[in-house]
Design a protein around this motif. Structure first.
Motif, PDB file in Angstrom:
ATOM      1  N   HIS A   1       1.045  -0.983   0.050  1.00 26.93           N
ATOM      2  CA  HIS A   1      -0.187   0.159  -0.321  1.00 26.93           C
ATOM      3  C   HIS A   1       1.162   1.313  -0.118  1.00 26.93           C
ATOM      4  N   TYR A   2       2.296   1.350   0.222  1.00 28.66           N
ATOM      5  CA  TYR A   2       2.964   2.612   0.720  1.00 28.66           C
ATOM      6  C   TYR A   2       4.174   2.457   0.372  1.00 28.66           C
ATOM      7  N   VAL A   3       4.296   1.491  -0.776  1.00 29.88           N
ATOM      8  CA  VAL A   3       5.652   1.901  -1.527  1.00 29.88           C
ATOM      9  C   VAL A   3       6.353   3.299  -2.257  1.00 29.88           C
ATOM     10  N   ASP A   4       7.941   3.503  -1.247  1.00 31.34           N
ATOM     11  CA  ASP A   4       8.668   4.424  -1.957  1.00 31.34           C
ATOM     12  C   ASP A   4       9.102   4.542  -2.990  1.00 31.34           C
ATOM     13  N   ALA A   5       8.195   5.485  -3.999  1.00 30.28           N
ATOM     14  CA  ALA A   5       8.078   5.762  -5.149  1.00 30.28           C
ATOM     15  C   ALA A   5       9.453   6.786  -5.811  1.00 30.28           C
ATOM     16  N   LYS A   6       9.978   6.238  -6.639  1.00 30.52           N
ATOM     17  CA  LYS A   6      11.466   6.507  -6.624  1.00 30.52           C
ATOM     18  C   LYS A   6      11.509   7.032  -8.641  1.00 30.52           C
ATOM     19  N   PRO A   7      12.725   7.725  -8.635  1.00 26.95           N
ATOM     20  CA  PRO A   7      12.758   8.609 -10.060  1.00 26.95           C
ATOM     21  C   PRO A   7      13.136   7.090 -11.546  1.00 26.95           C
ATOM     22  N   SER A   8      13.616   6.254 -10.694  1.00 24.17           N
ATOM     23  CA  SER A   8      14.184   4.676 -11.175  1.00 24.17           C
ATOM     24  C   SER A   8      13.058   4.422 -11.675  1.00 24.17           C
ATOM     25  N   HIS A   9      11.455   3.858 -10.546  1.00 30.68           N
ATOM     26  CA  HIS A   9      10.447   3.858 -10.994  1.00 30.68           C
ATOM     27  C   HIS A   9      10.140   3.976 -12.621  1.00 30.68           C
ATOM     28  N   ILE A  10      10.095   5.628 -12.608  1.00 33.94           N
ATOM     29  CA  ILE A  10       9.441   5.881 -14.093  1.00 33.94           C
ATOM     30  C   ILE A  10      10.180   5.604 -15.088  1.00 33.94           C
ATOM     31  N   VAL A  11      11.543   5.736 -14.967  1.00 34.99           N
ATOM     32  CA  VAL A  11      12.146   4.941 -16.666  1.00 34.99           C
ATOM     33  C   VAL A  11      12.096   3.069 -16.992  1.00 34.99           C
ATOM     34  N   THR A  12      11.593   2.635 -15.484  1.00 39.93           N
ATOM     35  CA  THR A  12      11.117   1.277 -15.828  1.00 39.93           C
ATOM     36  C   THR A  12       9.656   1.181 -16.052  1.00 39.93           C
ATOM     37  N   LEU A  13       9.127   1.744 -16.179  1.00 41.91           N
ATOM     38  CA  LEU A  13       7.650   1.636 -16.385  1.00 41.91           C
ATOM     39  C   LEU A  13       7.833   2.251 -17.997  1.00 41.91           C
ATOM     40  N   ASN A  14       8.061   3.724 -18.305  1.00 40.99           N
ATOM     41  CA  ASN A  14       9.062   4.861 -19.351  1.00 40.99           C
ATOM     42  C   ASN A  14       9.309   2.865 -20.304  1.00 40.99           C
ATOM     43  N   ARG A  15       9.940   2.390 -19.743  1.00 42.55           N
ATOM     44  CA  ARG A  15      10.625   1.556 -20.906  1.00 42.55           C
ATOM     45  C   ARG A  15       9.572  -0.416 -21.168  1.00 42.55           C
ATOM     46  N   ALA A  16       8.892  -0.208 -19.831  1.00 43.71           N
ATOM     47  CA  ALA A  16       7.985  -1.366 -19.781  1.00 43.71           C
ATOM     48  C   ALA A  16       6.926  -1.973 -21.442  1.00 43.71           C
ATOM     49  N   ASP A  17       6.559  -2.781 -21.542  1.00 36.62           N
ATOM     50  CA  ASP A  17       6.148  -3.840 -22.198  1.00 36.62           C
ATOM     51  C   ASP A  17       4.855  -4.010 -22.292  1.00 36.62           C
ATOM     52  N   VAL A  18       4.929  -4.474 -20.635  1.00 32.58           N
ATOM     53  CA  VAL A  18       3.785  -4.720 -19.850  1.00 32.58           C
ATOM     54  C   VAL A  18       3.820  -4.152 -18.804  1.00 32.58           C
ATOM     55  N   LEU A  19       2.529  -4.263 -18.054  1.00 30.54           N
ATOM     56  CA  LEU A  19       2.567  -3.190 -16.193  1.00 30.54           C
ATOM     57  C   LEU A  19       1.189  -4.229 -15.350  1.00 30.54           C
ATOM     58  N   ILE A  20       1.710  -5.199 -14.532  1.00 33.12           N
ATOM     59  CA  ILE A  20       1.032  -5.975 -14.099  1.00 33.12           C
ATOM     60  C   ILE A  20       1.093  -4.989 -12.681  1.00 33.12           C
ATOM     61  N   GLU A  21      -0.348  -4.898 -13.063  1.00 35.37           N
ATOM     62  CA  GLU A  21      -1.705  -4.285 -11.129  1.00 35.37           C
ATOM     63  C   GLU A  21      -1.825  -4.829  -9.993  1.00 35.37           C
ATOM     64  N   GLY A  22      -2.074  -4.994  -9.320  1.00 34.19           N
ATOM     65  CA  GLY A  22      -3.189  -5.686  -8.483  1.00 34.19           C
ATOM     66  C   GLY A  22      -4.223  -5.498  -8.675  1.00 34.19           C
ATOM     67  N   GLY A  23      -4.464  -4.104  -9.102  1.00 35.12           N
ATOM     68  CA  GLY A  23      -5.451  -3.347  -8.738  1.00 35.12           C
ATOM     69  C   GLY A  23      -6.394  -3.357  -7.304  1.00 35.12           C
ATOM     70  N   ALA A  24      -7.459  -2.764  -7.850  1.00 35.39           N
ATOM     71  CA  ALA A  24      -8.736  -3.144  -6.283  1.00 35.39           C
ATOM     72  C   ALA A  24      -7.849  -1.669  -5.319  1.00 35.39           C
ATOM     73  N   GLU A  25      -7.440  -1.087  -5.736  1.00 36.94           N
ATOM     74  CA  GLU A  25      -6.602  -0.221  -4.967  1.00 36.94           C
ATOM     75  C   GLU A  25      -5.181   0.071  -3.961  1.00 36.94           C
ATOM     76  N   LEU A  26      -4.976  -1.106  -4.364  1.00 34.79           N
ATOM     77  CA  LEU A  26      -3.671  -1.836  -3.816  1.00 34.79           C
ATOM     78  C   LEU A  26      -2.483  -0.510  -3.957  1.00 34.79           C
ATOM     79  N   GLU A  27      -1.865  -0.461  -4.635  1.00 33.67           N
ATOM     80  CA  GLU A  27      -0.983   0.854  -5.686  1.00 33.67           C
ATOM     81  C   GLU A  27      -1.748   2.421  -5.419  1.00 33.67           C
ATOM     82  N   LEU A  28      -2.633   2.692  -4.584  1.00 32.31           N
ATOM     83  CA  LEU A  28      -3.324   4.080  -5.292  1.00 32.31           C
ATOM     84  C   LEU A  28      -2.890   4.789  -4.661  1.00 32.31           C
ATOM     85  N   GLY A  29      -1.900   4.591  -3.428  1.00 31.15           N
ATOM     86  CA  GLY A  29      -0.782   5.997  -2.665  1.00 31.15           C
ATOM     87  C   GLY A  29       0.518   5.931  -3.555  1.00 31.15           C
TER      88      GLY A  29
END
Ligand SMILES: [Zn+2]
Length: 308
Positions: A62-90
């Motif tokens: 629920h409370y992951v420490d968001a980092k600039p490196s995560h943005i780079v990782t997401l920018n290069r992704a072909d697929v993103l898998i999230e838990g959903g149901a607002e698990l990652e909302l924060g």
């Protein structure tokens, strides 16, 4: 620090690479929000995927420490898998916005929402986000039920095949192998916990409910009065009363939860505190879903046996 000289050098280096045709086929870049989803993606994707998890195994999803490196990782992704149901909302929405990647936009084949095929438990009838509640759409900690892992693995195989059709047969075969092994292991796990059917447990957060339902355990209380809301003295008194009245002898916590609170309750009730991470890799030798579940089921069986 990018100046024109650096850019020219980088471009020159890229152009010096052999033509795409002679390189080995590129792997699908799969990013999962949490290590448990990443572990399932590796089972289904096998050699055709390169999987990264954003959250560390020791972090509260629920409370992951968001980092600039995560943005780079997401920018290069072909697929993103999230838990959903607002698990990652924060933490996930601002990272996604900054990543500017249409391949993983909502509704794209490259976006997998694990909760979409799962029967959600505990959908609240009343909800107050301002008080810190975090389970607005029901309980998002569903992966410890192997039946849910099976549903989510199938969703992954479906999306992977859409994004990378040339590997569709591989994904199908991997899914089949995963399902066969899962069915055998589920029978084994059920047998291991069968002697403790109806065992009463207490958890810190509402994060073991799906496991409890699948294996016939009874969660009588949580140390948090509501998901996301810190334990209070008044609530602790109530929990201690319930535990004594019902004979609950095991308190389950995850590594990022407040062990001292659990230990204080345990001292007053004669219970034991069992720390069990739901994330593969938080402990040695738990990097796959099967290893993790072996560890969880084995630890529970030992704790119940000793608490008898
Ligand atoms: Zn939660």
């Amino acid at each position: 620090m990018l100046n024109s000289t650096v850019l020219k050098l980088a471009t020159a280096a890229l152009l010096a690479w052999p033509a795409a045709g002679v390189l080995p086929a590129a792997k699908l870049r799969v990013v999962a929000t949490t290590p448990d989803l990443a572990a399932l993606a590796r089972e289904v994707g096998g050699t055709a995927v390169d999987v990264t998890a954003l959250a560390k195994p020791t972090e509260d999803p629920h409370y992951v420490d968001a980092k600039p490196s995560h943005i780079v990782t997401l920018n290069r992704a072909d697929v993103l898998i999230e838990g959903g149901a607002e698990l990652e909302l924060g933490w996930l929405p601002p990272l996604l916005e900054s990543s500017r990647n249409s391949k993983i936009a909502t509704g794209a084949a490259g976006r997998i929402v694990a909760s979409s095929g799962v029967r959600m438990r505990e959908i609240p009838t009343t909800f107050d986000r301002s008080k810190g509640d975090v389970h607005a759409l029901g309980n998002p900690h569903f992966l410890l039920d192997p039946v849910n892992a099976k549903i989510i693995a199938a969703t992954m195989a479906d999306h992977f095949a859409k994004v990378d059709p040339k590997s569709a047969e591989l994904f199908k075969a991997n899914l089949q192998a995963f399902n066969t092994r899962l069915e055998a292991k589920l029978a084994e796990w059920q047998k291991q916990l069968e002697p403790y059917r109806g065992a009463r447990i207490v958890t810190y957060h509402k994060d073991f409910g799906y496991l409890a339902e699948r294996f016939g355990l009874n969660v009588v209380e949580t140390l948090e009065p509501k998901p996301g809301i810190a334990p209070s003295p008044a609530h602790m008194t109530q929990v201690i009363g319930t535990m004594k009245a019902q004979g609950a002898r095991v308190i389950l916590i995850q590594p990022y939860q407040k062990r001292k609170t659990a230990e204080s309750v345990a001292r007053q009730t004669g219970a034991v505190v069992l720390e069990l991470s739901q994330q593969p890799g938080a402990r040695a030798n738990t990097s796959t879903y099967f290893d993790l579940m072996d560890h969880i089921v084995g630890s529970l069986a030992t704790a119940f046996h000793e608490a008898q």
